[in-house]
Write a protein that holds these residues in place. Structure first.
Motif, PDB file in Angstrom:
ATOM      1  N   VAL A 101       0.827  -1.206   0.000  1.00 38.93           N
ATOM      2  CA  VAL A 101       0.000   0.000   0.000  1.00 38.93           C
ATOM      3  C   VAL A 101       0.861   1.254   0.000  1.00 38.93           C
ATOM      4  O   VAL A 101       1.909   1.304   0.644  1.00 38.93           O
ATOM      5  CB  VAL A 101      -0.950  -0.007   1.220  1.00 38.93           C
ATOM      6  CG1 VAL A 101      -1.795   1.256   1.268  1.00 38.93           C
ATOM      7  CG2 VAL A 101      -1.838  -1.245   1.191  1.00 38.93           C
ATOM      8  N   SER A 102       0.400   2.289  -0.706  1.00 36.70           N
ATOM      9  CA  SER A 102       1.117   3.569  -0.734  1.00 36.70           C
ATOM     10  C   SER A 102       0.559   4.573   0.268  1.00 36.70           C
ATOM     11  O   SER A 102       1.303   5.309   0.905  1.00 36.70           O
ATOM     12  CB  SER A 102       1.065   4.189  -2.137  1.00 36.70           C
ATOM     13  OG  SER A 102       1.629   3.331  -3.091  1.00 36.70           O
ATOM     14  N   LEU A 103      -0.786   4.600   0.400  1.00 32.83           N
ATOM     15  CA  LEU A 103      -1.424   5.604   1.251  1.00 32.83           C
ATOM     16  C   LEU A 103      -2.660   5.007   1.912  1.00 32.83           C
ATOM     17  O   LEU A 103      -3.430   4.291   1.269  1.00 32.83           O
ATOM     18  CB  LEU A 103      -1.809   6.834   0.422  1.00 32.83           C
ATOM     19  CG  LEU A 103      -2.420   8.042   1.123  1.00 32.83           C
ATOM     20  CD1 LEU A 103      -2.057   9.339   0.388  1.00 32.83           C
ATOM     21  CD2 LEU A 103      -3.959   7.936   1.207  1.00 32.83           C
ATOM     22  N   ILE A 104      -2.838   5.315   3.199  1.00 33.37           N
ATOM     23  CA  ILE A 104      -4.014   4.866   3.941  1.00 33.37           C
ATOM     24  C   ILE A 104      -4.734   6.089   4.488  1.00 33.37           C
ATOM     25  O   ILE A 104      -4.163   6.898   5.210  1.00 33.37           O
ATOM     26  CB  ILE A 104      -3.646   3.932   5.107  1.00 33.37           C
ATOM     27  CG1 ILE A 104      -2.774   2.778   4.623  1.00 33.37           C
ATOM     28  CG2 ILE A 104      -4.914   3.400   5.777  1.00 33.37           C
ATOM     29  CD1 ILE A 104      -2.206   1.925   5.756  1.00 33.37           C
ATOM     30  N   HIS A 105      -5.979   6.218   4.109  1.00 36.38           N
ATOM     31  CA  HIS A 105      -6.850   7.299   4.600  1.00 36.38           C
ATOM     32  C   HIS A 105      -7.916   6.622   5.448  1.00 36.38           C
ATOM     33  O   HIS A 105      -8.710   5.835   4.946  1.00 36.38           O
ATOM     34  CB  HIS A 105      -7.463   8.032   3.397  1.00 36.38           C
ATOM     35  CG  HIS A 105      -8.438   9.098   3.774  1.00 36.38           C
ATOM     36  ND1 HIS A 105      -9.265   9.692   2.844  1.00 36.38           N
ATOM     37  CD2 HIS A 105      -8.739   9.691   4.954  1.00 36.38           C
ATOM     38  CE1 HIS A 105     -10.023  10.598   3.439  1.00 36.38           C
ATOM     39  NE2 HIS A 105      -9.725  10.609   4.712  1.00 36.38           N
ATOM     40  N   TYR A 106      -7.943   6.941   6.735  1.00 33.19           N
ATOM     41  CA  TYR A 106      -8.809   6.176   7.626  1.00 33.19           C
ATOM     42  C   TYR A 106      -9.456   7.047   8.695  1.00 33.19           C
ATOM     43  O   TYR A 106      -8.924   8.061   9.109  1.00 33.19           O
ATOM     44  CB  TYR A 106      -8.019   5.053   8.304  1.00 33.19           C
ATOM     45  CG  TYR A 106      -6.947   5.526   9.278  1.00 33.19           C
ATOM     46  CD1 TYR A 106      -7.141   5.429  10.652  1.00 33.19           C
ATOM     47  CD2 TYR A 106      -5.742   6.059   8.827  1.00 33.19           C
ATOM     48  CE1 TYR A 106      -6.166   5.856  11.552  1.00 33.19           C
ATOM     49  CE2 TYR A 106      -4.767   6.487   9.706  1.00 33.19           C
ATOM     50  CZ  TYR A 106      -4.980   6.376  11.073  1.00 33.19           C
ATOM     51  OH  TYR A 106      -4.018   6.811  11.954  1.00 33.19           O
ATOM     52  N   TRP A 107     -10.651   6.630   9.101  1.00 35.15           N
ATOM     53  CA  TRP A 107     -11.328   7.209  10.250  1.00 35.15           C
ATOM     54  C   TRP A 107     -10.716   6.518  11.475  1.00 35.15           C
ATOM     55  O   TRP A 107     -10.861   5.303  11.633  1.00 35.15           O
ATOM     56  CB  TRP A 107     -12.816   6.945  10.170  1.00 35.15           C
ATOM     57  CG  TRP A 107     -13.643   7.913   9.370  1.00 35.15           C
ATOM     58  CD1 TRP A 107     -14.821   8.474   9.783  1.00 35.15           C
ATOM     59  CD2 TRP A 107     -13.413   8.427   8.055  1.00 35.15           C
ATOM     60  NE1 TRP A 107     -15.332   9.297   8.798  1.00 35.15           N
ATOM     61  CE2 TRP A 107     -14.482   9.289   7.733  1.00 35.15           C
ATOM     62  CE3 TRP A 107     -12.390   8.250   7.106  1.00 35.15           C
ATOM     63  CZ2 TRP A 107     -14.570   9.962   6.519  1.00 35.15           C
ATOM     64  CZ3 TRP A 107     -12.466   8.916   5.902  1.00 35.15           C
ATOM     65  CH2 TRP A 107     -13.534   9.754   5.619  1.00 35.15           C
ATOM     66  N   PRO A 108     -10.023   7.214  12.354  1.00 33.92           N
ATOM     67  CA  PRO A 108      -9.209   6.564  13.391  1.00 33.92           C
ATOM     68  C   PRO A 108      -9.983   5.646  14.330  1.00 33.92           C
ATOM     69  O   PRO A 108      -9.411   4.684  14.853  1.00 33.92           O
ATOM     70  CB  PRO A 108      -8.589   7.746  14.153  1.00 33.92           C
ATOM     71  CG  PRO A 108      -9.418   8.931  13.809  1.00 33.92           C
ATOM     72  CD  PRO A 108      -9.921   8.685  12.422  1.00 33.92           C
ATOM     73  N   LYS A 376     -11.395  16.566  -5.238  1.00 31.87           N
ATOM     74  CA  LYS A 376     -10.337  17.199  -4.443  1.00 31.87           C
ATOM     75  C   LYS A 376      -9.529  16.154  -3.678  1.00 31.87           C
ATOM     76  O   LYS A 376      -8.301  16.265  -3.572  1.00 31.87           O
ATOM     77  CB  LYS A 376     -10.940  18.223  -3.470  1.00 31.87           C
ATOM     78  CG  LYS A 376     -11.460  19.478  -4.142  1.00 31.87           C
ATOM     79  CD  LYS A 376     -11.762  20.594  -3.152  1.00 31.87           C
ATOM     80  CE  LYS A 376     -13.009  20.358  -2.374  1.00 31.87           C
ATOM     81  NZ  LYS A 376     -13.381  21.512  -1.524  1.00 31.87           N
ATOM     82  N   MET A 377     -10.213  15.143  -3.169  1.00 30.42           N
ATOM     83  CA  MET A 377      -9.497  14.115  -2.412  1.00 30.42           C
ATOM     84  C   MET A 377      -8.603  13.269  -3.320  1.00 30.42           C
ATOM     85  O   MET A 377      -7.493  12.902  -2.937  1.00 30.42           O
ATOM     86  CB  MET A 377     -10.497  13.223  -1.677  1.00 30.42           C
ATOM     87  CG  MET A 377     -11.045  13.826  -0.395  1.00 30.42           C
ATOM     88  SD  MET A 377      -9.785  14.389   0.783  1.00 30.42           S
ATOM     89  CE  MET A 377      -8.734  12.954   0.904  1.00 30.42           C
ATOM     90  N   VAL A 378      -9.064  12.961  -4.519  1.00 34.78           N
ATOM     91  CA  VAL A 378      -8.229  12.207  -5.458  1.00 34.78           C
ATOM     92  C   VAL A 378      -6.979  13.027  -5.796  1.00 34.78           C
ATOM     93  O   VAL A 378      -5.862  12.477  -5.877  1.00 34.78           O
ATOM     94  CB  VAL A 378      -9.016  11.845  -6.732  1.00 34.78           C
ATOM     95  CG1 VAL A 378      -8.082  11.278  -7.805  1.00 34.78           C
ATOM     96  CG2 VAL A 378     -10.104  10.833  -6.406  1.00 34.78           C
ATOM     97  N   ASN A 382      -3.045  11.943  -5.043  1.00 31.08           N
ATOM     98  CA  ASN A 382      -1.996  11.993  -6.054  1.00 31.08           C
ATOM     99  C   ASN A 382      -0.816  12.857  -5.598  1.00 31.08           C
ATOM    100  O   ASN A 382       0.350  12.479  -5.795  1.00 31.08           O
ATOM    101  CB  ASN A 382      -2.560  12.542  -7.368  1.00 31.08           C
ATOM    102  CG  ASN A 382      -3.200  11.467  -8.232  1.00 31.08           C
ATOM    103  OD1 ASN A 382      -2.571  10.459  -8.538  1.00 31.08           O
ATOM    104  ND2 ASN A 382      -4.446  11.671  -8.605  1.00 31.08           N
ATOM    105  N   SER A 383      -1.120  13.993  -4.993  1.00 34.83           N
ATOM    106  CA  SER A 383      -0.044  14.886  -4.569  1.00 34.83           C
ATOM    107  C   SER A 383       0.771  14.265  -3.445  1.00 34.83           C
ATOM    108  O   SER A 383       1.994  14.414  -3.389  1.00 34.83           O
ATOM    109  CB  SER A 383      -0.615  16.222  -4.111  1.00 34.83           C
ATOM    110  OG  SER A 383      -1.407  16.089  -2.955  1.00 34.83           O
ATOM    111  N   MET A 384       0.118  13.549  -2.534  1.00 40.45           N
ATOM    112  CA  MET A 384       0.837  12.910  -1.422  1.00 40.45           C
ATOM    113  C   MET A 384       1.662  11.710  -1.890  1.00 40.45           C
ATOM    114  O   MET A 384       2.777  11.489  -1.421  1.00 40.45           O
ATOM    115  CB  MET A 384      -0.159  12.461  -0.342  1.00 40.45           C
ATOM    116  CG  MET A 384      -0.863  13.580   0.398  1.00 40.45           C
ATOM    117  SD  MET A 384       0.262  14.657   1.346  1.00 40.45           S
ATOM    118  CE  MET A 384       0.324  16.109   0.280  1.00 40.45           C
TER     119      MET A 384
END
Length: 387
Positions: A101-108, A376-378, A382-384
């Motif tokens: 995985v490259s990036l994880i976006h999660y509700w903690p 915006k999130m996509v 990409n930027s991260m």
């Protein structure tokens, strides 16, 4: 081992906008882990139109779905003590074990432990804990005198329970994704050394949007829970003293606070419509002149975004995350939570010249600057990942 650019672990609310935006692009591979959504074939089989569905690259927790429906939709007494936070973690753990995985976006609250363990073993992975409300501890302190004013013991409130449960929900996570500067500021009071990234939910442009100037402005609309937390007492008290304006409210009264608001049901210029489905609400909103939201704390009101997206100028409090967008884009008025401040904001917005200027600003934004939250999130992903 499968390579996945983005893993999204979230509640099925605004995260569905991210999911749909990810479906519409090909640059990023992803996996969406959530609950209370269903495969498309079930909707076709049952023909239940209100069912929220997903297609590919999505995993739904059936156990958490059942718990959520029992606890919040039907409000079964036996379900109120059930814990929601332990069911997405095991699913996430399995996905991470089988993937690069490259990036994880999660509700903690749904995957903090699993994410932090994975990042510790894979330092190159970028993780972002998404917080979708102001920090409970900070806002509870500001609400204590309000509760006391109305004879409510602060320690008996849901906010107090949330503040206790989520006192250290972020743990060792460094990166925090927030929908507004207001949310970031409340978290900085508790976590001053973390990094905060702001991506606002923005507005939702309605398919029936049309630019409409007005010659008289007198019909106001509020959408959301009717409660002290949302500043409904301030809102109703103002309109009860100004029958030259009409206030329409869409939403139910928070359980336990009914006695505070029942007296306002006798005013001819205050109309309680109750809770209505979201699709129906959008049809109602376009009938009114101004959206108004005087919350004592709000990360970013999606209802306000929908009001703007259908063409209504708005009044929001300076404790509402939408404040930045409303101020920067000229969508309406910002007010503090004093009677004088509210009165000034309303007097300004009913001025035809000021009102129609806000109409121009909204129209210009929608046609030339608007970018959906999912898009915006996509871009953020990409930027991260690439930056």
């Amino acid at each position: 081992m499968r390579k996945i650019n983005v893993v999204l672990v979230a509640r099925p609310d605004q995260s569905l906008q991210i999911y749909n935006a990810l479906l519409q692009q090909n640059a990023l591979s992803f996996k969406y882990i959530t609950f209370k959504v269903f495969p498309q074939w079930i909707k076709k089989l049952t023909k239940y139109r209100k069912m929220t569905t997903v297609s590919r690259d999505a995993i739904c927790s059936w156990r958490l779905t059942i718990i959520n429906i029992c606890k919040f939709k039907f409000r079964f007494g036996f379900a109120q003590s059930w814990n929601e936070t332990s069911f997405l973690g095991p699913i996430l753990k399995k996905v991470l074990k089988r993937s690069e995985v490259s990036l994880i976006h999660y509700w903690p609250e749904y995957g903090n432990k699993e994410v932090l363990q994975y990042v510790k073993m894979h330092p190159s992975v970028k993780s972002f804990a998404d917080v979708h409300m102001p920090h409970p501890k900070a806002i509870f302190e500001s609400m204590k005198p309000v509760y006391s004013q109305y004879g409510i013991k602060p320690e008996t409130t849901q906010l107090y329970a949330i503040a206790r449960e989520q006192s250290d929900v972020l743990g060792d996570e460094i990166n925090v994704l927030v929908p507004s500067l207001y949310v970031a500021e409340t978290y900085k009071q508790i976590y001053p050394n973390k990094k905060y990234f702001i991506v606002s939910y923005g507005i939702t442009v309605n398919i029936h949007y049309s630019k409409q100037y007005k010659e008289k402005i007198s019909n106001f609309v509020y959408a959301g829970r009717i409660s002290l937390e949302k500043g409904s007492d301030l809102l109703l008290e103002y309109f009860s003293n100004h029958n030259e304006y009409t206030l329409h409210l869409f939403g139910g009264v928070l359980a336990g606070q009914e006695s505070i608001f029942c007296k306002y049901q006798n005013y001819e210029n205050i109309i309680f419509h109750g809770s209505v489905p979201k699709v129906e609400l959008q049809n109602y909103l376009k009938k009114y002149d101004v959206g108004i939201h005087l919350s004592r704390f709000d990360a970013y009101s999606l209802a306000v975004g929908e009001m703007i997206g259908i063409g209504l100028p708005v009044i929001v409090s300076d404790h509402t995350g939408n404040m930045d967008d409303v101020l920067n884009e000229g969508f309406g008025e910002i007010t503090d939570l004093t009677y004088c401040g509210i009165n000034k904001a309303i007097k300004n917005i009913v001025d035809v010249n000021i009102y129609n200027k806000y109409i121009d600003n909204i129209d210009s934004y929608i046609h030339h600057k608007h970018q959906a939250y999912g898009t915006k999130m996509v871009s953020f992903y990409n930027s991260m990942i690439n930056g």
